[in-house]
Write a protein that holds these residues in place. Structure first.
Motif, PDB file in Angstrom:
ATOM      1  N   VAL A   1      36.352  12.940  45.288  1.00 49.05           N
ATOM      2  CA  VAL A   1      35.882  13.847  43.933  1.00 49.05           C
ATOM      3  C   VAL A   1      34.502  12.485  43.232  1.00 49.05           C
ATOM      4  CG1 VAL A   1      37.272  13.029  42.174  1.00 49.05           C
ATOM      5  CG2 VAL A   1      36.519  14.538  42.022  1.00 49.05           C
ATOM      6  N   GLU A   2      34.135  11.675  43.445  1.00 47.15           N
ATOM      7  CA  GLU A   2      33.440  10.704  42.499  1.00 47.15           C
ATOM      8  C   GLU A   2      31.757  11.191  43.670  1.00 47.15           C
ATOM      9  OE1 GLU A   2      35.984   7.343  45.011  1.00 47.15           O
ATOM     10  OE2 GLU A   2      36.140   9.864  44.044  1.00 47.15           O
ATOM     11  N   VAL A   3      31.451  11.639  44.985  1.00 43.82           N
ATOM     12  CA  VAL A   3      30.468  11.773  45.325  1.00 43.82           C
ATOM     13  C   VAL A   3      30.694  13.145  45.062  1.00 43.82           C
ATOM     14  CG1 VAL A   3      29.354  11.538  48.494  1.00 43.82           C
ATOM     15  CG2 VAL A   3      31.431   9.368  46.979  1.00 43.82           C
ATOM     16  N   ALA A   4      31.994  13.717  45.553  1.00 41.84           N
ATOM     17  CA  ALA A   4      30.819  15.346  44.974  1.00 41.84           C
ATOM     18  C   ALA A   4      30.522  15.805  44.229  1.00 41.84           C
ATOM     19  CB  ALA A   4      33.032  15.894  45.495  1.00 41.84           C
ATOM     20  N   LEU A   5      30.547  15.203  42.656  1.00 43.82           N
ATOM     21  CA  LEU A   5      29.929  14.958  42.082  1.00 43.82           C
ATOM     22  C   LEU A   5      28.999  15.602  41.743  1.00 43.82           C
ATOM     23  CD1 LEU A   5      31.644  12.898  39.575  1.00 43.82           C
ATOM     24  CD2 LEU A   5      32.365  15.460  39.846  1.00 43.82           C
ATOM     25  N   TRP A   6      27.836  14.666  43.126  1.00 41.71           N
ATOM     26  CA  TRP A   6      26.542  14.680  42.923  1.00 41.71           C
ATOM     27  C   TRP A   6      25.038  15.346  44.096  1.00 41.71           C
ATOM     28  CZ3 TRP A   6      27.325  13.639  37.782  1.00 41.71           C
ATOM     29  CH2 TRP A   6      27.612  12.639  38.127  1.00 41.71           C
ATOM     30  N   LEU A   7      26.930  15.967  44.677  1.00 38.61           N
ATOM     31  CA  LEU A   7      25.772  16.761  45.955  1.00 38.61           C
ATOM     32  C   LEU A   7      25.170  17.859  46.056  1.00 38.61           C
ATOM     33  CD1 LEU A   7      28.953  16.184  48.878  1.00 38.61           C
ATOM     34  CD2 LEU A   7      26.936  14.491  48.351  1.00 38.61           C
ATOM     35  N   ASN A   8      24.256  17.831  45.958  1.00 34.69           N
ATOM     36  CA  ASN A   8      23.366  19.338  45.803  1.00 34.69           C
ATOM     37  C   ASN A   8      23.406  20.140  47.199  1.00 34.69           C
ATOM     38  OD1 ASN A   8      22.152  17.742  43.585  1.00 34.69           O
ATOM     39  ND2 ASN A   8      20.293  16.910  44.639  1.00 34.69           N
TER      40      ASN A   8
ATOM     41  N   SER B   1      30.166  19.565  28.017  1.00 33.40           N
ATOM     42  CA  SER B   1      29.716  21.323  29.117  1.00 33.40           C
ATOM     43  C   SER B   1      28.144  20.878  28.169  1.00 33.40           C
ATOM     44  CB  SER B   1      30.327  21.965  29.113  1.00 33.40           C
ATOM     45  OG  SER B   1      30.954  22.672  28.326  1.00 33.40           O
ATOM     46  N   PHE B   2      28.416  21.295  26.895  1.00 31.82           N
ATOM     47  CA  PHE B   2      27.224  21.340  25.901  1.00 31.82           C
ATOM     48  C   PHE B   2      26.310  19.975  26.211  1.00 31.82           C
ATOM     49  CE2 PHE B   2      31.092  24.115  23.363  1.00 31.82           C
ATOM     50  CZ  PHE B   2      29.506  24.863  24.448  1.00 31.82           C
ATOM     51  N   PHE B   3      27.134  19.085  26.184  1.00 26.61           N
ATOM     52  CA  PHE B   3      25.612  17.989  25.918  1.00 26.61           C
ATOM     53  C   PHE B   3      24.726  18.199  27.465  1.00 26.61           C
ATOM     54  CE2 PHE B   3      24.193  13.446  26.898  1.00 26.61           C
ATOM     55  CZ  PHE B   3      24.191  13.261  25.126  1.00 26.61           C
TER      56      PHE B   3
ATOM     57  N   ASN C   1      31.727  22.366  35.731  1.00 26.89           N
ATOM     58  CA  ASN C   1      32.396  23.745  35.666  1.00 26.89           C
ATOM     59  C   ASN C   1      32.820  24.220  34.352  1.00 26.89           C
ATOM     60  OD1 ASN C   1      32.577  23.114  38.728  1.00 26.89           O
ATOM     61  ND2 ASN C   1      34.803  22.079  38.663  1.00 26.89           N
ATOM     62  N   PHE C   2      33.244  23.898  33.331  1.00 32.37           N
ATOM     63  CA  PHE C   2      33.111  24.755  32.166  1.00 32.37           C
ATOM     64  C   PHE C   2      31.681  25.332  31.642  1.00 32.37           C
ATOM     65  CE2 PHE C   2      32.724  25.358  27.527  1.00 32.37           C
ATOM     66  CZ  PHE C   2      34.231  26.538  27.586  1.00 32.37           C
ATOM     67  N   GLN C   3      30.846  24.033  31.763  1.00 32.74           N
ATOM     68  CA  GLN C   3      29.226  24.342  31.793  1.00 32.74           C
ATOM     69  C   GLN C   3      28.626  25.670  32.912  1.00 32.74           C
ATOM     70  OE1 GLN C   3      26.200  22.201  32.577  1.00 32.74           O
ATOM     71  NE2 GLN C   3      24.932  23.370  32.129  1.00 32.74           N
ATOM     72  N   THR C   4      28.902  26.064  34.040  1.00 37.47           N
ATOM     73  CA  THR C   4      28.573  26.798  34.803  1.00 37.47           C
ATOM     74  C   THR C   4      29.224  28.123  34.867  1.00 37.47           C
ATOM     75  OG1 THR C   4      29.543  25.988  36.467  1.00 37.47           O
ATOM     76  CG2 THR C   4      27.102  24.927  36.646  1.00 37.47           C
ATOM     77  N   ASP C   5      30.556  27.762  34.788  1.00 40.02           N
ATOM     78  CA  ASP C   5      31.277  28.941  35.100  1.00 40.02           C
ATOM     79  C   ASP C   5      32.277  29.129  33.880  1.00 40.02           C
ATOM     80  OD1 ASP C   5      31.285  29.159  38.434  1.00 40.02           O
ATOM     81  OD2 ASP C   5      31.261  26.837  38.176  1.00 40.02           O
ATOM     82  N   GLY C   6      32.793  28.686  33.210  1.00 42.74           N
ATOM     83  CA  GLY C   6      33.438  28.822  31.761  1.00 42.74           C
ATOM     84  C   GLY C   6      35.011  28.665  32.034  1.00 42.74           C
ATOM     85  N   VAL C   7      35.719  27.373  33.433  1.00 45.48           N
ATOM     86  CA  VAL C   7      36.500  27.507  33.812  1.00 45.48           C
ATOM     87  C   VAL C   7      36.624  25.979  33.540  1.00 45.48           C
ATOM     88  CG1 VAL C   7      38.180  27.305  35.294  1.00 45.48           C
ATOM     89  CG2 VAL C   7      36.621  28.874  35.157  1.00 45.48           C
TER      90      VAL C   7
END
Length: 482
Positions: free
Chosen positions: A407-414, A89-91, A54-60
């Motif tokens: 949340v461990e499933v939510a991470l990878w949902l497209n 996030s930069f990685f 979320n920091f990478q995509t939204d800066g939050v």
């Protein structure tokens, strides 16, 4: 000199470096053999990955609970701090988003920490300490358990070691503060103990108390400021700090007195506590034999370990609170053993005089830890979260998905329509239960026994059908249109 003598001379001269290279190969072989499955992806790691993305995509630096909506209390969600999540996030930006990338990123932290242990130990305390500590680390199961997952313990330990080196060896107090500050904010619940440990340590050296700790504290300010402005939306409100203080006083949602009683009575049954208790006694003994230039390091390790153990006692029995104390003990142990056997060699049997007894004892400990790591260590294996997410992505592309306490499933949902609700110990509910929405999600995933399902069981039973159980997670699909 013949070739055999040359070869033996080469190995003898370069033994520490050869041990290091072989050890790194050992670490990489173990780590990449089960990169994404052991240790299994767990809640704290998943939260850290979510925050980094979320920091990478939204800066939050926060968890997204619905499209465009965040939890609103990121400061209490970030058990792993920005020195870990922001670089991740930069990685992700450089190498793409995924669990493989997250775990490779953490392996880089492990290698950096091992290199520092080997180099600092050898430079600061002697070659036996550098090599011995390195070997103890790479055969210590908990180093992999925390090191390969996206949590703050191993990066924080890297900063802690660097800070102690600048503080105690280089006497560059501001730089010590920079690194110690980064350690503290890497995992506040664990490394926050650095601050009182330093204060107590320098009470033994009161003449240099202010002269040392004032520049150290000054150096810690940038990390503190970074943490405040990256995490707190309203840092100037007294209520913000009151809520934080209340949370850290008891983040367990359980009785502290009951926790203390239970943990004390469980000590005789904990092999971890007994093992490190014995090693800790060696550190205490070594402290009285250490020269003045290293006695402060021993004082700090002893004081920090006492604070960490007290913090563990008040917890629900979470051994991860003493992990950093364990690593500090392993780092100092070879040096302490050298001091002990150097002092009392005369009392040993004649056959052991002049023999490398500390090296022999360290070898025994390395073997014990290695056997424990490959047999009874609890590094749990699972690929369930990835399998469940893959099933939803392949069979229900683009559908709205309600994720209940997973949340461990939510991470990878497209999908852009992801609705997450979850419970974390000591925190308010994160996100609204998707079953309370006007427009129900087309897919549900989670464990039916958990409260988010149970509190709206009628809606689940009447409007959803079970698609299947994948990786231990039950997947439902909407059956009756609203």
């Amino acid at each position: 000199m013949n070739s055999k003598e040359l070869l033996l001379g080469f190995f003898s001269k370069n033994a520490p470096v050869l041990f290091f290279c072989l050890g790194i190969i050992f670490v990489l072989a173990i780590s990449f053999s089960t990169l994404t499955t052991k240790p299994r992806l767990w809640t704290d790691e998943a939260v850290s990955i979510e925050i980094a993305r979320n920091f990478q995509t939204d800066g939050v630096l926060d968890i997204k609970t619905a499209p465009g909506i965040f939890s609103g209390f990121s400061e209490r969600l970030q058990s792993t701090g920005f020195p870990v999540t922001v670089p991740l996030s930069f990685f992700f930006k450089l190498f793409g988003y995924g669990l493989v990338q997250a775990r490779v990123y953490m392996i880089l932290w492990m290698l950096a920490t091992l290199s520092l242990v080997f180099w600092l130990g050898g430079k600061w305390l002697g070659s036996l300490t550098g090599t011995g500590a390195f070997l103890l680390f790479i055969t210590f199961a908990s180093f992999y358990g925390s090191g390969r997952t996206v949590v703050g313990e191993i990066p924080g330990f890297f900063f802690l070691l660097a800070g102690l080196y600048f503080l105690l060896s280089r006497r560059q107090f501001y730089w010590a503060g920079i690194f110690l500050g980064l350690a503290v904010v890497s995992k506040l619940s664990v490394f926050g103990l650095i601050v009182p440990a330093l204060v107590v340590t320098y009470l033994f050296e009161w003449r240099s108390f202010l002269r040392t700790l004032v520049p150290v504290a000054t150096g810690m300010i940038p990390a503190a400021v970074g943490w405040i402005f990256l995490n707190l939306s309203q840092p100037f409100l007294a209520s913000t700090w009151a809520n934080l203080l209340s949370f850290y006083q008891n983040p367990y949602s359980s009785s502290i007195s009951e926790n203390i009683f239970k943990n004390i009575t469980d000590i005789p049954h904990s092999t971890t506590i007994i093992y490190f208790g014995i090693l800790f006694l060696c550190i205490i003994a070594g402290r009285f034999l250490a020269d003045s230039s290293r006695k402060t390091l021993y004082n700090f390790v002893i004081v920090y370990a006492v604070f960490a153990f007290a913090y563990y006692l008040r917890s629900p029995g979470w051994l991860r609170y003493i992990l950093i104390a364990e690593l500090l003990i392993l780092f100092l142990l070879p040096h302490a053993l050298s001091l002990l056997f150097g002092r009392f060699q005369g009392g040993l049997p004649q056959v052991l005089h002049g023999k490398p007894v500390p090296a022999f004892l360290l070898t025994i400990l390395v073997v014990i830890q290695c056997v424990q790591m490959f047999t009874v260590s609890e590094l749990f294996y699972s690929e369930g979260a990835m399998r469940a997410a893959t099933s939803i992505n392949e069979n229900f592309p683009g559908k709205s998905v309600g994720v209940l306490n997973a949340v461990e499933v939510a991470l990878w949902l497209n999908t852009s329509e992801r609705y997450l609700s979850m419970d974390l110990t000591g925190l308010p509910q994160i996100g609204q239960n998707p079953l309370l929405q006007k427009d129900l999600p087309e897919i549900l995933v989670g464990y039916p026994s958990q409260r988010f399902f149970l509190e709206e069981k009628e809606a689940v039973d009447s409007r959803y059908v079970i698609y299947g159980v994948v990786g231990g997670y039950t997947i439902y699909k909407l059956n009756i249109p609203i």
